[in-house]
Scaffold this motif. Structure first.
Motif, short mmCIF file in Angstrom:
data_model
loop_
_atom_site.label_atom_id
_atom_site.label_comp_id
_atom_site.label_asym_id
_atom_site.label_seq_id
_atom_site.Cartn_x
_atom_site.Cartn_y
_atom_site.Cartn_z
N SER A 157 26.68 67.71 61.42
CA SER A 157 25.37 68.03 60.87
C SER A 157 25.29 67.71 59.38
O SER A 157 26.17 68.10 58.61
N PRO A 158 24.24 67.03 58.94
CA PRO A 158 24.07 66.79 57.50
C PRO A 158 23.77 68.07 56.72
O PRO A 158 23.81 68.06 55.49
N LYS A 159 23.51 69.17 57.43
CA LYS A 159 23.27 70.46 56.77
C LYS A 159 24.56 71.19 56.41
O LYS A 159 24.53 72.28 55.85
N ARG A 160 25.68 70.60 56.79
CA ARG A 160 27.00 71.17 56.48
C ARG A 160 27.11 72.60 57.04
O ARG A 160 26.84 72.81 58.21
N PRO A 192 24.41 62.81 65.47
CA PRO A 192 23.93 62.25 64.21
C PRO A 192 24.74 61.01 63.81
O PRO A 192 25.92 60.87 64.15
N PRO A 237 26.28 59.85 61.08
CA PRO A 237 27.61 59.90 60.45
C PRO A 237 28.73 60.18 61.45
O PRO A 237 29.81 59.59 61.34
N TYR A 256 20.58 64.75 68.03
CA TYR A 256 19.68 63.81 67.34
C TYR A 256 19.33 62.69 68.32
O TYR A 256 20.21 61.93 68.73
N ILE A 274 29.35 64.12 56.88
CA ILE A 274 28.38 63.53 55.94
C ILE A 274 29.00 63.31 54.57
O ILE A 274 28.58 62.43 53.81
N ASP A 275 30.04 64.09 54.22
CA ASP A 275 30.67 63.98 52.91
C ASP A 275 31.82 62.96 52.89
O ASP A 275 32.43 62.74 51.83
N SER A 314 24.30 74.39 59.13
CA SER A 314 23.94 73.87 60.44
C SER A 314 23.72 74.98 61.46
O SER A 314 24.50 75.94 61.54
N HIS A 318 33.07 68.15 56.95
CA HIS A 318 31.65 67.81 57.03
C HIS A 318 31.58 66.28 56.96
O HIS A 318 31.77 65.69 55.88
#
Length: 233
Positions: A9-12, A93, A95, A88, A42-43, A15, A40
């Motif tokens: 999740s991009p919400k880390r 997602p 990433p 998604y 996304i990072d 999420s 995460h």
């Protein structure tokens, strides 16, 4: 047990799905001490796979010099790999999908037949690994929602896998919904303890976890009311 959580999740930590994952991990810790690492995704710096297959010919070395080498080392050092992500477009997602694409260095170009399908022969030993998919979505039920993501997960990890899919998951981030989310997270925690003790989750418990928390029509009405209110602002 060494556990690697890949949070897609991009919400880390914020999420919706990570509420479910944390409850499951708490249940595992109730059974025995666990070593948990959470990434995460996304990072992380993960370049897209170019499909050159160099890694599958040269012992696993990718043309990209990014974070994937270190992430694959963590995967191989783990006993349990958890993919935690929100749904998604009926999949994972981007990433996390980029990460999955870049696991090619674990396999060679050689193939073997497994049942009625073919699979690549490994370049690394990850036979002890177990796999868990935890996925939440914002729709009121699981029908015609999670199937593509679950099918991909089963094909990528055909052995030793468990799948948890939870509809109505945005409620986990709504404090006012705790009357229904707290009991559901308690069930997830129970499932985590059971998984740590037995290596699986009872199908009846899994079905209860994956069912809607409130009636589908009620949830849809709440979401639609909120959407209408946002449009009026």
């Amino acid at each position: 047990m060494n556990i690697l959580v890949l949070n897609g999740s991009p919400k880390r930590d914020a999420s919706d799905t990570m509420h479910i994952t944390r409850a499951f991990l708490a249940g595992m810790a109730d059974a025995a001490a666990q070593q948990v690492r959470t990434v995460h995704v996304i990072d992380s710096h993960i370049e897209y796979c170019t499909g050159c297959f160099a890694c599958m010919h040269n012992g696993g070395t990718c043309i990209h010099d990014d974070d994937m080498g270190a992430l694959l080392a963590q995967v191989l050092d783990s006993d349990l790999l958890i993919l935690s992500f929100p749904l998604y477009c009926y999949g994972m997602p981007a990433p996390l999908k980029a990460f999955l694409d870049r696991t090619l260095p674990l396999s060679s170009m050689a193939m073997r037949k497994a049942g009625d399908r073919y699979e690549h022969v490994e370049q690394a030993d990850f036979s002890r690994l177990r796999y868990l998919m935890i996925c939440g979505c914002g729709f009121p039920n699981s029908r015609q929602n999670f199937e593509p993501a679950a099918a991909q997960f089963r094909l990528c990890f055909p052995g030793n896998h468990t799948i948890i899919t939870v509809p109505e998951s945005p409620m986990f981030n709504a404090p006012e919904a705790s009357a229904v989310t707290a009991p559901r997270l308690a069930l997830v925690r129970r499932a985590g303890k059971q998984y740590a003790e037995t290596g699986g989750v009872d199908p009846a418990l899994l079905a209860e976890i994956c069912s809607p928390m409130i009636p589908e029509e009620t949830y849809a009405a709440i979401v639609n009311a909120g959407a209408g209110e946002s449009q009026r602002r």
